[in-house]
Design a protein around this motif. Structure first.
Motif, mmCIF file in Angstrom:
data_model
loop_
_atom_site.group_PDB
_atom_site.id
_atom_site.type_symbol
_atom_site.label_atom_id
_atom_site.label_comp_id
_atom_site.label_asym_id
_atom_site.label_seq_id
_atom_site.Cartn_x
_atom_site.Cartn_y
_atom_site.Cartn_z
ATOM 1 N N MET A 167 0.829 -1.206 0.000
ATOM 2 C CA MET A 167 0.000 0.000 0.000
ATOM 3 C C MET A 167 0.865 1.260 0.000
ATOM 4 S SD MET A 167 -2.983 -1.262 2.634
ATOM 5 C CE MET A 167 -3.531 0.384 2.990
ATOM 6 N N ILE A 168 1.955 1.222 0.736
ATOM 7 C CA ILE A 168 2.839 2.388 0.811
ATOM 8 C C ILE A 168 3.547 2.607 -0.520
ATOM 9 C CG2 ILE A 168 4.943 3.259 1.908
ATOM 10 C CD1 ILE A 168 3.874 1.893 4.498
ATOM 11 N N ARG A 169 3.942 1.526 -1.204
ATOM 12 C CA ARG A 169 4.643 1.652 -2.493
ATOM 13 C C ARG A 169 3.708 2.027 -3.633
ATOM 14 N NH1 ARG A 169 7.105 -3.217 -0.868
ATOM 15 N NH2 ARG A 169 5.698 -4.290 -2.265
ATOM 16 N N SER A 170 2.420 1.754 -3.472
ATOM 17 C CA SER A 170 1.483 2.016 -4.563
ATOM 18 C C SER A 170 1.246 3.514 -4.713
ATOM 19 C CB SER A 170 0.155 1.297 -4.314
ATOM 20 O OG SER A 170 -0.547 1.931 -3.277
ATOM 21 N N GLN A 171 0.638 3.871 -5.777
ATOM 22 C CA GLN A 171 0.345 5.274 -6.061
ATOM 23 C C GLN A 171 -1.058 5.665 -5.605
ATOM 24 O OE1 GLN A 171 2.697 7.236 -7.247
ATOM 25 N NE2 GLN A 171 4.082 5.494 -7.316
ATOM 26 N N SER A 172 -1.650 4.880 -4.714
ATOM 27 C CA SER A 172 -3.052 5.100 -4.354
ATOM 28 C C SER A 172 -3.265 6.117 -3.242
ATOM 29 C CB SER A 172 -3.684 3.771 -3.937
ATOM 30 O OG SER A 172 -3.005 3.258 -2.810
ATOM 31 N N GLY A 173 -2.220 6.753 -2.745
ATOM 32 C CA GLY A 173 -2.383 7.760 -1.719
ATOM 33 C C GLY A 173 -2.203 7.244 -0.308
ATOM 34 N N PHE A 174 -1.998 5.947 -0.138
ATOM 35 C CA PHE A 174 -1.810 5.398 1.197
ATOM 36 C C PHE A 174 -0.458 5.789 1.794
ATOM 37 C CE2 PHE A 174 -5.045 2.340 -0.289
ATOM 38 C CZ PHE A 174 -5.965 2.528 0.732
ATOM 39 N N ALA A 175 0.489 6.151 0.953
ATOM 40 C CA ALA A 175 1.813 6.528 1.451
ATOM 41 C C ALA A 175 1.715 7.722 2.389
ATOM 42 C CB ALA A 175 2.744 6.835 0.287
ATOM 43 N N GLU A 176 0.771 8.625 2.131
ATOM 44 C CA GLU A 176 0.610 9.784 3.006
ATOM 45 C C GLU A 176 -0.174 9.438 4.266
ATOM 46 O OE1 GLU A 176 -0.459 9.997 -0.327
ATOM 47 O OE2 GLU A 176 1.472 10.769 -0.986
ATOM 48 N N ILE A 177 -1.113 8.500 4.159
ATOM 49 C CA ILE A 177 -1.979 8.151 5.284
ATOM 50 C C ILE A 177 -1.263 7.229 6.273
ATOM 51 C CG2 ILE A 177 -4.132 7.011 5.953
ATOM 52 C CD1 ILE A 177 -5.190 7.782 3.152
ATOM 53 N N LEU A 178 -0.551 6.249 5.768
ATOM 54 C CA LEU A 178 0.102 5.251 6.616
ATOM 55 C C LEU A 178 1.614 5.206 6.364
ATOM 56 C CD1 LEU A 178 -2.453 2.361 6.012
ATOM 57 C CD2 LEU A 178 -2.312 3.803 8.033
ATOM 58 N N PRO A 179 2.319 6.275 6.618
ATOM 59 C CA PRO A 179 3.738 6.310 6.265
ATOM 60 C C PRO A 179 4.605 5.338 7.050
ATOM 61 C CG PRO A 179 3.168 8.218 7.557
ATOM 62 C CD PRO A 179 1.890 7.496 7.252
ATOM 63 N N THR A 180 4.192 4.962 8.254
ATOM 64 C CA THR A 180 5.026 4.092 9.076
ATOM 65 C C THR A 180 4.408 2.722 9.328
ATOM 66 O OG1 THR A 180 4.068 4.947 11.116
ATOM 67 C CG2 THR A 180 6.020 6.092 10.260
ATOM 68 N N ALA A 181 3.364 2.367 8.623
ATOM 69 C CA ALA A 181 2.657 1.111 8.898
ATOM 70 C C ALA A 181 3.574 -0.097 8.768
ATOM 71 C CB ALA A 181 1.454 0.962 7.974
ATOM 72 N N GLY A 182 4.343 -0.174 7.704
ATOM 73 C CA GLY A 182 5.251 -1.306 7.524
ATOM 74 C C GLY A 182 6.264 -1.400 8.639
ATOM 75 N N LYS A 183 6.815 -0.256 9.023
ATOM 76 C CA LYS A 183 7.790 -0.216 10.112
ATOM 77 C C LYS A 183 7.139 -0.628 11.432
ATOM 78 C CE LYS A 183 9.393 3.330 12.534
ATOM 79 N NZ LYS A 183 9.670 4.684 12.811
ATOM 80 N N ASP A 184 5.921 -0.164 11.674
ATOM 81 C CA ASP A 184 5.219 -0.494 12.914
ATOM 82 C C ASP A 184 4.920 -1.986 13.003
ATOM 83 O OD1 ASP A 184 5.295 2.185 13.547
ATOM 84 O OD2 ASP A 184 3.227 2.571 12.927
ATOM 85 N N ILE A 185 4.514 -2.580 11.893
ATOM 86 C CA ILE A 185 4.216 -4.014 11.884
ATOM 87 C C ILE A 185 5.493 -4.821 12.099
ATOM 88 C CG2 ILE A 185 3.372 -5.929 10.470
ATOM 89 C CD1 ILE A 185 1.390 -3.865 9.250
ATOM 90 N N ARG A 186 6.598 -4.407 11.490
ATOM 91 C CA ARG A 186 7.877 -5.088 11.723
ATOM 92 C C ARG A 186 8.270 -4.987 13.192
ATOM 93 N NH1 ARG A 186 8.685 -3.495 6.522
ATOM 94 N NH2 ARG A 186 9.477 -1.425 6.999
ATOM 95 N N ALA A 187 7.979 -3.847 13.826
ATOM 96 C CA ALA A 187 8.290 -3.678 15.248
ATOM 97 C C ALA A 187 7.470 -4.642 16.105
ATOM 98 C CB ALA A 187 8.032 -2.232 15.676
ATOM 99 N N VAL A 188 6.209 -4.850 15.751
ATOM 100 C CA VAL A 188 5.372 -5.806 16.483
ATOM 101 C C VAL A 188 5.975 -7.202 16.374
ATOM 102 C CG1 VAL A 188 3.133 -6.987 16.463
ATOM 103 C CG2 VAL A 188 3.231 -4.501 16.291
ATOM 104 N N LYS A 189 6.359 -7.570 15.178
ATOM 105 C CA LYS A 189 6.951 -8.889 14.971
ATOM 106 C C LYS A 189 8.237 -9.042 15.790
ATOM 107 C CE LYS A 189 8.352 -11.327 10.892
ATOM 108 N NZ LYS A 189 8.238 -11.341 9.449
ATOM 109 N N TRP A 190 9.071 -8.022 15.790
ATOM 110 C CA TRP A 190 10.311 -8.065 16.557
ATOM 111 C C TRP A 190 10.023 -8.221 18.045
ATOM 112 C CZ3 TRP A 190 12.583 -5.299 20.484
ATOM 113 C CH2 TRP A 190 13.920 -5.542 20.702
ATOM 114 N N ARG A 191 9.031 -7.484 18.545
ATOM 115 C CA ARG A 191 8.688 -7.573 19.965
ATOM 116 C C ARG A 191 8.188 -8.964 20.333
ATOM 117 N NH1 ARG A 191 7.219 -2.000 18.997
ATOM 118 N NH2 ARG A 191 8.666 -0.728 20.200
#
Length: 85
Positions: free
Chosen positions: A41-65
């Protein structure tokens, strides 16, 4: 006796009560599709990059925890992510 027959008999062979244990690896693998979707979603051109800029990072943090045994913090982070969605 084939594999299907063994699987049919297995529930009767297991002593009751049975405790099923799921390990951190399998829990973390349930999070993997969420991470892939967020990254897409962040890489796509659909506008999600502005709405969820850290979603991928946040999910990776959950997995790490989860891998580090910080379950309470991982649950808090997942709840926060669900409010963002």
């Amino acid at each position: 006796m084939d594999g299907a027959e063994i699987l049919k008999r297995l529930p009767r062979a297991i002593r009751k009560p049975t405790t099923h244990i799921i390990d951190w690896f399998h829990i973390a693998m349930k999070i993997q599709p969420m991470q892939q979707i967020a990254d897409h979603m962040i890489r796509s051109q659909s506008g999600f990059a502005e709405i969820l800029p850290t979603a991928g990072k946040d999910i990776r943090a959950v997995k790490w925890r989860l891998w580090q045994g910080r379950v309470d913090r991982a649950i808090q982070d997942l709840e926060q992510l669900s409010w963002q969605a």
